[in-house]
Design a protein around this motif. Sequence first.
Motif, PDB file in Angstrom:
ATOM      1  N   ASP A   1      -6.653   2.390   1.485  1.00 46.21           N
ATOM      2  CA  ASP A   1      -5.882   1.168   1.703  1.00 46.21           C
ATOM      3  C   ASP A   1      -6.601  -0.040   1.112  1.00 46.21           C
ATOM      4  O   ASP A   1      -7.825  -0.041   0.950  1.00 46.21           O
ATOM      5  N   SER A   2      -5.843  -1.084   0.838  1.00 46.86           N
ATOM      6  CA  SER A   2      -6.390  -2.389   0.476  1.00 46.86           C
ATOM      7  C   SER A   2      -5.891  -3.381   1.509  1.00 46.86           C
ATOM      8  O   SER A   2      -4.684  -3.637   1.599  1.00 46.86           O
TER       9      SER A   2
ATOM     10  N   GLN B   1     -11.904  -6.555  -4.179  1.00 42.79           N
ATOM     11  CA  GLN B   1     -11.345  -6.274  -5.496  1.00 42.79           C
ATOM     12  C   GLN B   1     -11.828  -7.271  -6.541  1.00 42.79           C
ATOM     13  O   GLN B   1     -11.843  -6.962  -7.734  1.00 42.79           O
TER      14      GLN B   1
ATOM     15  N   ASP C   1     -10.756  -3.223  -0.545  1.00 40.08           N
ATOM     16  CA  ASP C   1     -10.474  -1.789  -0.533  1.00 40.08           C
ATOM     17  C   ASP C   1     -11.316  -1.082   0.531  1.00 40.08           C
ATOM     18  O   ASP C   1     -12.505  -1.381   0.685  1.00 40.08           O
TER      19      ASP C   1
ATOM     20  N   TYR D   1      -8.180  -9.295  -1.496  1.00 37.79           N
ATOM     21  CA  TYR D   1      -7.869  -7.911  -1.151  1.00 37.79           C
ATOM     22  C   TYR D   1      -9.164  -7.106  -1.113  1.00 37.79           C
ATOM     23  O   TYR D   1     -10.000  -7.201  -2.011  1.00 37.79           O
TER      24      TYR D   1
ATOM     25  N   VAL E   1     -13.126   2.076   1.077  1.00 36.77           N
ATOM     26  CA  VAL E   1     -13.562   3.158   0.182  1.00 36.77           C
ATOM     27  C   VAL E   1     -14.231   4.323   0.910  1.00 36.77           C
ATOM     28  O   VAL E   1     -14.320   5.423   0.361  1.00 36.77           O
TER      29      VAL E   1
ATOM     30  N   ASN F   1       0.824  -1.211   0.000  1.00 34.72           N
ATOM     31  CA  ASN F   1       0.000   0.000   0.000  1.00 34.72           C
ATOM     32  C   ASN F   1       0.857   1.259   0.000  1.00 34.72           C
ATOM     33  O   ASN F   1       0.511   2.270  -0.621  1.00 34.72           O
TER      34      ASN F   1
END
Length: 239
Positions: A173-174, A145, A187, A185, A189, A118
Motif C-alpha cells: 500500500d501507499s 515516494q 509506501d 505518499y 515495504v 491503491n
Amino acid sequence: TTPTRCTRTHAAHHITTANPRASSAMFGQRAMFGGGGTFVAQYRCYPVSFIDRPQLENGDKVILPPSALDRLTQMMIDEYPMLFEVTNAKMKKSTNCGVLEFVAEEGVVYLPYWMMQNLMLTEGDIVKFQYTKLAKGSFVKLRPQTKDFLDISNPKAVLETTLRTYTCLTVGDSILINYNNKRYYIDVVEARPNSAISIVDTDCEVDFAPPLDYVEPVYEKPAELREAAARKAAEEAAA
C-alpha cells in the motif's frame, strides 16, 4: 537509518447508525452478503468527499451501512477495532482497513480516496469486504515516494502522528500524509510478523527506507588525490 518506535493507544470507534438516505436506483443494488460463519459483503464504493468528510482521508477508516453492524452484531463479532480485508476482485488488488461509523446508505461504502487508488477503484465500482483479524505489528519499514518528505523538520514525528489515525498497515500500500497543505505518499515495504498488521495497542518499531526518487550523491575526489591517481596511472603505463 535509526529505527524509531511508535506506541499506539486504542481509540474507540463511533458505532453509529442512520436511516438510508438514497434510493437503490441512485446507489445501485443493496449489499450482497456471503454465507457461513464470517462476514462477507459487497458494496458500491465512493470517496469520503461525497459525504463531505475530507478529514477521513487522514487514516484508513471507512463508513459502512447500518446493515453491516446489524449482521456483525448477530454474528457476535464485537472486537474493536473491527478490521476488514477489502478486495477489488476485478483487478486482484486487496488491502485492509478499519471502520469509523455505520451510517452509509445501504449497498454503499465510503472509502478514503487514497485507498481507492491503491485498489484501482473508481466511483461506483463493486468492492468486497470481509471481516478479518490481524496480528499486532512489531516492525514496519516505510519508504517516502519523494525525497522532499525528508525536508520536513521532523519527518518521523509527523509520521508517528499520522499513524495514530490508522488501524492497520498492508505491505504494497501507499498511505497518505497531509502536512502543511502538502500531500506525501509513503509506501509500506515491509511488515512483521505478517504482510498485514494491526498497529492499535502495540509497540511497533518503525524504520525508513531511502525515498523512491533518492539518488546517492557522487562525491568528487580532492584535487591532490586525482593528481596522485593520474601520476600512478602514468607510471604504470610507462612500466
